[in-house]
Every structure is written in C-alpha cells, then in structure tokens.
Design a protein around this motif. Sequence first.
Motif, PDB file in Angstrom:
ATOM      1  N   ILE A 260      48.143  31.017  56.235  1.00 34.85           N
ATOM      2  CA  ILE A 260      48.495  30.997  57.652  1.00 34.85           C
ATOM      3  C   ILE A 260      49.777  30.210  57.887  1.00 34.85           C
ATOM      4  N   GLN A 261      49.879  29.071  57.242  1.00 29.86           N
ATOM      5  CA  GLN A 261      51.041  28.207  57.445  1.00 29.86           C
ATOM      6  C   GLN A 261      52.310  28.737  56.785  1.00 29.86           C
ATOM      7  N   SER A 262      52.178  29.766  55.960  1.00 29.77           N
ATOM      8  CA  SER A 262      53.355  30.373  55.324  1.00 29.77           C
ATOM      9  C   SER A 262      53.806  31.646  56.033  1.00 29.77           C
ATOM     10  N   ASP A 263      53.087  32.059  57.075  1.00 32.43           N
ATOM     11  CA  ASP A 263      53.373  33.307  57.781  1.00 32.43           C
ATOM     12  C   ASP A 263      53.928  32.983  59.164  1.00 32.43           C
ATOM     13  N   PRO A 264      55.121  33.469  59.516  1.00 32.29           N
ATOM     14  CA  PRO A 264      55.724  33.139  60.814  1.00 32.29           C
ATOM     15  C   PRO A 264      54.856  33.519  62.011  1.00 32.29           C
ATOM     16  N   GLN A 265      54.027  34.567  61.892  1.00 32.67           N
ATOM     17  CA  GLN A 265      53.168  34.941  63.015  1.00 32.67           C
ATOM     18  C   GLN A 265      52.132  33.865  63.309  1.00 32.67           C
ATOM     19  N   TYR A 266      51.691  33.177  62.265  1.00 35.59           N
ATOM     20  CA  TYR A 266      50.594  32.224  62.403  1.00 35.59           C
ATOM     21  C   TYR A 266      51.019  30.758  62.362  1.00 35.59           C
ATOM     22  N   LYS A 267      52.076  30.447  61.651  1.00 37.25           N
ATOM     23  CA  LYS A 267      52.455  29.057  61.409  1.00 37.25           C
ATOM     24  C   LYS A 267      52.650  28.293  62.715  1.00 37.25           C
ATOM     25  N   ASP A 268      51.958  27.187  62.838  1.00 35.68           N
ATOM     26  CA  ASP A 268      52.041  26.292  63.988  1.00 35.68           C
ATOM     27  C   ASP A 268      51.653  26.962  65.304  1.00 35.68           C
ATOM     28  N   LYS A 269      50.978  28.109  65.201  1.00 38.35           N
ATOM     29  CA  LYS A 269      50.503  28.817  66.393  1.00 38.35           C
ATOM     30  C   LYS A 269      49.036  29.217  66.236  1.00 38.35           C
ATOM     31  N   THR A 270      48.367  28.641  65.226  1.00 39.88           N
ATOM     32  CA  THR A 270      46.996  29.036  64.910  1.00 39.88           C
ATOM     33  C   THR A 270      46.096  27.815  64.831  1.00 39.88           C
ATOM     34  N   THR A 271      44.949  27.892  65.496  1.00 44.19           N
ATOM     35  CA  THR A 271      43.927  26.863  65.355  1.00 44.19           C
ATOM     36  C   THR A 271      42.799  27.396  64.487  1.00 44.19           C
ATOM     37  N   MET A 272      42.380  26.591  63.525  1.00 45.93           N
ATOM     38  CA  MET A 272      41.253  26.929  62.666  1.00 45.93           C
ATOM     39  C   MET A 272      40.099  25.990  62.990  1.00 45.93           C
ATOM     40  N   ILE A 273      38.949  26.578  63.282  1.00 47.95           N
ATOM     41  CA  ILE A 273      37.724  25.827  63.562  1.00 47.95           C
ATOM     42  C   ILE A 273      36.695  26.175  62.498  1.00 47.95           C
ATOM     43  N   ILE A 274      36.011  25.164  61.972  1.00 48.97           N
ATOM     44  CA  ILE A 274      35.028  25.355  60.911  1.00 48.97           C
ATOM     45  C   ILE A 274      33.741  24.659  61.327  1.00 48.97           C
ATOM     46  N   THR A 275      32.616  25.338  61.158  1.00 46.65           N
ATOM     47  CA  THR A 275      31.330  24.737  61.492  1.00 46.65           C
ATOM     48  C   THR A 275      30.233  25.408  60.672  1.00 46.65           C
ATOM     49  N   THR A 276      28.991  25.057  60.970  1.00 48.07           N
ATOM     50  CA  THR A 276      27.856  25.643  60.269  1.00 48.07           C
ATOM     51  C   THR A 276      26.824  26.119  61.283  1.00 48.07           C
ATOM     52  N   ASP A 277      25.898  26.955  60.844  1.00 44.49           N
ATOM     53  CA  ASP A 277      24.915  27.541  61.753  1.00 44.49           C
ATOM     54  C   ASP A 277      23.686  26.655  61.942  1.00 44.49           C
ATOM     55  N   HIS A 278      23.374  25.815  60.981  1.00 45.06           N
ATOM     56  CA  HIS A 278      22.200  24.935  61.055  1.00 45.06           C
ATOM     57  C   HIS A 278      22.299  23.899  59.950  1.00 45.06           C
ATOM     58  N   GLY A 279      21.394  22.924  59.971  1.00 45.72           N
ATOM     59  CA  GLY A 279      21.325  21.929  58.914  1.00 45.72           C
ATOM     60  C   GLY A 279      20.200  22.243  57.945  1.00 45.72           C
ATOM     61  N   ARG A 280      19.702  21.194  57.274  1.00 48.72           N
ATOM     62  CA  ARG A 280      18.622  21.355  56.291  1.00 48.72           C
ATOM     63  C   ARG A 280      17.761  20.093  56.278  1.00 48.72           C
ATOM     64  N   GLY A 281      16.686  20.148  55.522  1.00 48.65           N
ATOM     65  CA  GLY A 281      15.870  18.965  55.328  1.00 48.65           C
ATOM     66  C   GLY A 281      16.591  17.922  54.485  1.00 48.65           C
ATOM     67  N   THR A 282      15.960  16.750  54.324  1.00 44.21           N
ATOM     68  CA  THR A 282      16.657  15.624  53.712  1.00 44.21           C
ATOM     69  C   THR A 282      16.042  15.118  52.413  1.00 44.21           C
ATOM     70  N   ASN A 283      14.876  15.658  52.002  1.00 40.79           N
ATOM     71  CA  ASN A 283      14.322  15.214  50.725  1.00 40.79           C
ATOM     72  C   ASN A 283      14.318  16.375  49.731  1.00 40.79           C
ATOM     73  N   LYS A 284      13.810  16.134  48.525  1.00 38.72           N
ATOM     74  CA  LYS A 284      13.905  17.143  47.463  1.00 38.72           C
ATOM     75  C   LYS A 284      13.172  18.429  47.800  1.00 38.72           C
ATOM     76  N   SER A 285      12.175  18.337  48.632  1.00 39.29           N
ATOM     77  CA  SER A 285      11.427  19.527  49.019  1.00 39.29           C
ATOM     78  C   SER A 285      12.021  20.183  50.263  1.00 39.29           C
ATOM     79  N   SER A 286      12.184  19.404  51.326  1.00 39.75           N
ATOM     80  CA  SER A 286      12.635  19.986  52.587  1.00 39.75           C
ATOM     81  C   SER A 286      14.096  20.401  52.554  1.00 39.75           C
ATOM     82  N   TRP A 287      14.884  19.850  51.623  1.00 39.12           N
ATOM     83  CA  TRP A 287      16.284  20.234  51.485  1.00 39.12           C
ATOM     84  C   TRP A 287      16.438  21.730  51.273  1.00 39.12           C
ATOM     85  N   LYS A 288      15.458  22.362  50.684  1.00 36.29           N
ATOM     86  CA  LYS A 288      15.549  23.791  50.404  1.00 36.29           C
ATOM     87  C   LYS A 288      15.397  24.635  51.667  1.00 36.29           C
ATOM     88  N   SER A 289      14.942  24.023  52.751  1.00 37.84           N
ATOM     89  CA  SER A 289      14.552  24.796  53.927  1.00 37.84           C
ATOM     90  C   SER A 289      15.224  24.287  55.193  1.00 37.84           C
TER      91      SER A 289
END
Length: 352
Positions: A260-289
């Motif tokens: 994006i930053q190497s293309d004149p159409q996009y460079k300094d004219k583009t916002t990129m947002i990154i996120t996730t859809d949900h989290g997970r559990g925190t121990n060895k078992s629930s982390w999988k779900s």
Amino acid sequence: MFWMTGPLWAQKTTKTENIVLITFDGLRWQELFKGADSLMIDDTGMIESSGSLLADYWHPDPMKRREMLFPFFWSTIATQGQIYGNRAFGNRVDNQNKMWFSYPGYNEVLSGFADDERINSNSKINNPNVTFLEYLNQMEEYKGKVMAFGSWDVFPYIINEGRSGIPVNAGFDLAEGDDLTDVEKTVNRMQQEIRGPWGGVRLDPFTHHFAMEGIKKYKPKVIYIAYGETDDWAHGGKYDQYIWSARQTDAYIREIWEMIQSDPQYKDKTTMIITTDHGRGTNKSSWKSHGASVHDAGEIWMMAIGPDTPALGEMKNQGQWQSAMVARTIFQLLGMDYPNEKAAPAIKEMFR
C-alpha cells in the motif's frame, strides 16, 4: 464520543480515501500483548515436540516475547498507529455481542452493532443486516470498488454477497475471469491440490495471495481480508501451529502495508484497521474454545494505522471500547456519517 454531522462529504477534513480492514480470527489479546503463553509454549500435549517454540518465541520479558511473535505490529503499528486492548492498563476492548463466536463477531465488526436475536449461530444464512461494506458499495464513489477475501466459507453469507453485490472470494473459491494473472492461476491450482485440514476453512496463504493480487489488479478503495487459521489450530489444541500461524499473519499484514505504501493510489491515503472476532479461554483446556460458556472469550483487541490516526502507540488509558465501533469509525475516516443509527460511536482517539 465524537463523530461528524452534516451532509455527506460536505465536512470531510480527513486524508483517508481508502480502507483496508483485516480480521485475525480468534487471536487472544494475551498473545498480542504478552507473546507466547508460558502455560503452553513447552507443553508436549499442544506442540509438536517439547521445546520446539522456545528458541524463536520465548523470552522471560513479555515485551520481548510479543516483539518476537508480532514484529510488524510492535515495530510499525506501535510507533506509527494505535493498539487497543491491553487490559493490564485497564484499556478494555470487548465484543458487544454475548455470543463470543465467529458469525456474531463478524456481524458486529462489519455492521456496527450486535444482533444476538438473529445472529446466534455460524450457520450459512444471509446476514439480514447491512454491513459498512454494502453501504459503501451503494455509493457512487465506491460502487464496484469494494472487495472481500476470507478463509472461512461463511463470509459470502456474512457479507450477503447476493444482495450487496460485493465480490467475496472465501472458503475454497477460486479466482475467476478471463484475465487471470499468472499468480492467480498458480494459486488456483495450488488451492485445488492442497486442501488443508478443515472442511470449511482454507489455509491462509491462499486468502492472502488472492487478496494481494486483487489489490494489484483491481485497485479497490475498500478491501476486507479475513484470516482464519489461528482459530482452527487453536480448536485443535495445536499451540505451535497457532503461534506459527500468528507470526505468519503478522508477516502477511506487513506485506499488505508495504505494498500500500509503495502505490501512489494508496500511499498516505489509506487507513488499515486490524481486529479479531472474539477471544478465547485462558487455561490449557478453555484456550481451545470460545463462546458464551467460556469465561473471558469476549475480550478482544484492535489497532489502526493511517494518515488520520495519531501515533499514540499502545493505548494505556483506562476505558471501554468495542468491535462495534469499527464500522462507524471507518465512515468517520472517510468523512461521512454512518447510515445506521444502531451502530456504536466511533473511536474518538483516532481523530485527535
């Protein structure tokens, strides 16, 4: 919360003309902010061989660990953009929905609000809600310039491809048309020969390279890319694959940003947002779900980089944010009010 008012375009003061939205399925905030988890990194029940991740991903300092796992996020976005969700500072990002699994999470990100009454499964039903992608595709400025790529085969339904008119390459879809590039032809062939371990989710390299070619070929103004491997490896209890996939996705996102930053159409004219859809559990078992029965699975994160996003880095101010804020924020960045009054307020820090 801050958002603009008045007629469309009349008060546009932002520099953003293009949007890249990326979702990173089921990646926990714990790995993002602390790196590889000490509970699982040397567990022979979750990795190929004991100690196989230590050399590349372990350091006693979590600040070092996170840089080892996500070098692009912590070298570029942390210095040029904003990263939300480190709960150690009371900077909380959560799902607005109470389902805490994929379709409700993606609906929330894309439409700007939770809809737990109607969006309460991962079934292949067309989304009754209009996403920000569809709203934009209805406007003359963006018509035919909105594209989506995803690893999960439910995205054509989440985006409601038939109603919205937005081309969605997802699941095991191939690149189509009479003018396929050599890369598209190769990726088409490889995808048909390498099916991957899951029935409804393709491996992320196919999604990534289809998206890269789509950007180069069609020059969309708005593109949505949904990587999916991390969630599926986690469901399988494969912590090493989860970590390797997370690291590779960081590299993919770097590649997109650098293009994006190497293309004149996009460079300094583009916002990129990154996120996730949900989290997970925190121990060895629930982390999988995840899901409503898994404690803390609604805890998420988000980040942004672009010409209208002040370089505040890792956000350490206490407060509550939600993935529902993404859709309205995108419209604010483009200088417009969001059409749906249900949508959550925009993320005000991005405009300071």
